[in-house]
Design a protein around this motif. Structure first.
Motif, PDB file in Angstrom:
ATOM      1  N   LYS A   1       0.832  -1.203   0.000  1.00 27.78           N
ATOM      2  CA  LYS A   1       0.000   0.000   0.000  1.00 27.78           C
ATOM      3  C   LYS A   1       0.866   1.253   0.000  1.00 27.78           C
ATOM      4  O   LYS A   1       1.821   1.355   0.763  1.00 27.78           O
ATOM      5  CB  LYS A   1      -0.922   0.012   1.220  1.00 27.78           C
TER       6      LYS A   1
ATOM      7  N   VAL B   1      -6.780   5.675  -1.611  1.00 28.43           N
ATOM      8  CA  VAL B   1      -6.513   4.393  -2.261  1.00 28.43           C
ATOM      9  C   VAL B   1      -7.792   3.816  -2.858  1.00 28.43           C
ATOM     10  O   VAL B   1      -7.813   3.361  -4.005  1.00 28.43           O
ATOM     11  CB  VAL B   1      -5.890   3.402  -1.256  1.00 28.43           C
TER      12      VAL B   1
ATOM     13  N   GLN C   1      -9.773  -1.399  -5.775  1.00 27.45           N
ATOM     14  CA  GLN C   1      -8.661  -1.565  -4.846  1.00 27.45           C
ATOM     15  C   GLN C   1      -9.110  -1.131  -3.454  1.00 27.45           C
ATOM     16  O   GLN C   1      -9.715  -0.075  -3.274  1.00 27.45           O
ATOM     17  CB  GLN C   1      -7.431  -0.790  -5.311  1.00 27.45           C
TER      18      GLN C   1
ATOM     19  N   PRO D   1      -7.874  -0.981   0.685  1.00 27.38           N
ATOM     20  CA  PRO D   1      -6.886  -1.175   1.754  1.00 27.38           C
ATOM     21  C   PRO D   1      -7.402  -2.211   2.754  1.00 27.38           C
ATOM     22  O   PRO D   1      -8.556  -2.155   3.180  1.00 27.38           O
ATOM     23  CB  PRO D   1      -6.783   0.207   2.405  1.00 27.38           C
TER      24      PRO D   1
ATOM     25  N   ALA E   1      -0.039   4.045  -9.766  1.00 28.19           N
ATOM     26  CA  ALA E   1      -0.861   4.922  -8.935  1.00 28.19           C
ATOM     27  C   ALA E   1      -1.530   6.003  -9.763  1.00 28.19           C
ATOM     28  O   ALA E   1      -2.621   6.467  -9.435  1.00 28.19           O
ATOM     29  CB  ALA E   1      -0.007   5.561  -7.841  1.00 28.19           C
TER      30      ALA E   1
ATOM     31  N   ILE F   1      -1.753   9.965  -4.889  1.00 26.72           N
ATOM     32  CA  ILE F   1      -0.997   8.980  -4.113  1.00 26.72           C
ATOM     33  C   ILE F   1       0.347   8.694  -4.767  1.00 26.72           C
ATOM     34  O   ILE F   1       0.941   7.645  -4.581  1.00 26.72           O
ATOM     35  CB  ILE F   1      -1.794   7.675  -3.911  1.00 26.72           C
TER      36      ILE F   1
END
Length: 254
Positions: free
Chosen positions: A143, A151, A173, A175, A198, A219
Motif C-alpha cells: 500500500k 486508495v 482496490q 486497503p 498509482a 498517491i
C-alpha cells in the motif's frame, strides 16, 4: 465477479476482505426468514401464491443487486451499500414470524428446509494462491502512503497481458491492512504479468466520471507488481457467520 460477490456479501467475506462483514454475520435471523418464505411457498393450505410472488420479487431484485460490480463487502457497511437490500428485511422478518407461527403444522418440512438453507451457506468461495501467469480474481500489493479514501477511489490502473484496467470501473482496490491493499477484479480476471500504477495518465476515463472520483488526493507515481495472486476455488466449510469458527483471512502483511 458475480460468483465472489454472490457468496461474500451474504455469508462469509472474511477470507477475501478482512474488514468486511457479511449480511448473515450481522443478521443471522435472515436464514430463518428465508426458511419461512420457502415453507409458506410449499405448504398446502397456506398463502402459497402470495409467498411465491413475494419470493420471486426478492429473488429477481437480489440477483440484480448481486450483479452490481461495486457491491463489495468492504463497502456494505462502511459506505452503507446495505441500503440496496433494506426493503427486503421487512419481508424476511414477516416470513420469520409466519414460520414461527406455522411450523408446528409441518415440523419435519420446516426442519428440512432450514437444514438445507444452512448447509447451502457452507459452500464458500475460497482464495487459492496461483502463479504469475494464471488467471487471478484478486491481487495483493504493497500500500502507498495514503489514506483509505485516496486508495479506494484513486484513479489508478493495472496493466496485464489483456490490457489496462481502471480502478472503480474495471477493478476495485481496497486497503486491508496497514501495509497492503487488494485489487479485486470486477469485469474480468487478471490475466497475468500485472503492473499497478498509482497514476493512470495513459488510461482513458469516461467523460462522465463524477468529480467524487477525480478529486481524491494524489498517491504519487508509485508502480508495483503483486505480492500475491489469488483465484477463487469453491469449497465447503463452516462459515464465520455461525460464530463457531473465527473469520480467517488470507491477507496479511507478509
Amino acid at each position: 465477479m458475480a460468483g465472489l460477490e454472490g457468496l461474500c456479501p451474504d455469508a462469509d467475506p472474511g477470507a477475501w476482505f478482512p474488514d468486511g462483514e457479511g449480511l448473515l454475520h450481522a443478521c443471522p435471523w435472515l436464514i430463518l426468514g428465508a426458511a419461512g418464505l420457502v415453507f409458506e411457498a410449499v405448504r398446502p393450505g397456506g398463502q402459497q401464491w402470495a409467498a411465491i410472488c413475494i419470493g420471486l420479487a426478492l429473488l429477481v431484485y437480489g440477483g440484480t443487486m448481486l450483479a452490481y460490480v461495486d457491491l463489495l463487502p468492504s463497502g456494505l457497511w462502511r459506505f452503507n451499500n446495505v441500503h440496496y437490500f433494506k426493503w427486503m428485511f421487512p419481508a424476511f422478518a414477516l416470513f420469520l414470524l409466519l414460520f414461527l407461527r406455522d411450523v408446528r403444522h409441518a415440523p419435519v418440512t420446516g426442519a428440512a428446509i432450514t437444514i438445507v438453507l444452512v448447509l447451502a451457506t457452507f459452500i464458500r468461495a475460497l482464495p487459492v494462491e496461483v502463479g504469475s501467469d494464471a488467471p487471478a480474481r484478486m491481487l495483493v500489493f504493497a500500500k502507498p502512503q495514503a489514506d483509505f479514501r485516496a486508495v479506494y477511489f484513486g484513479r489508478s490502473a493495472i496493466e496485464d497481458r489483456a490490457g489496462a484496467s481502471r480502478n472503480v470501473f474495471d477493478y476495485h482496490q481496497v486497503p486491508v491492512s496497514g501495509q497492503r491493499f487488494v485489487a479485486v477484479a470486477l469485469k474480468r480476471d487478471f490475466a497475468g504479468q500485472e503492473r499497478w500504477s498509482a497514476r493512470s495518465s495513459g488510461t482513458e476515463w469516461p467523460r462522465t466520471t463524477p468529480d467524487f472520483y477525480r478529486d481524491v488526493p494524489d498517491i504519487g507515481a508509485a508502480t508495483g507488481t503483486p505480492l500475491h495472486r489469488y483465484a477463487a476455488s469453491v469449497g465447503f466449510g463452516v462459515p464465520c457467520w455461525t460464530r463457531l469458527v473465527g473469520c480467517q483471512t488470507m491477507i496479511t502483511d507478509r
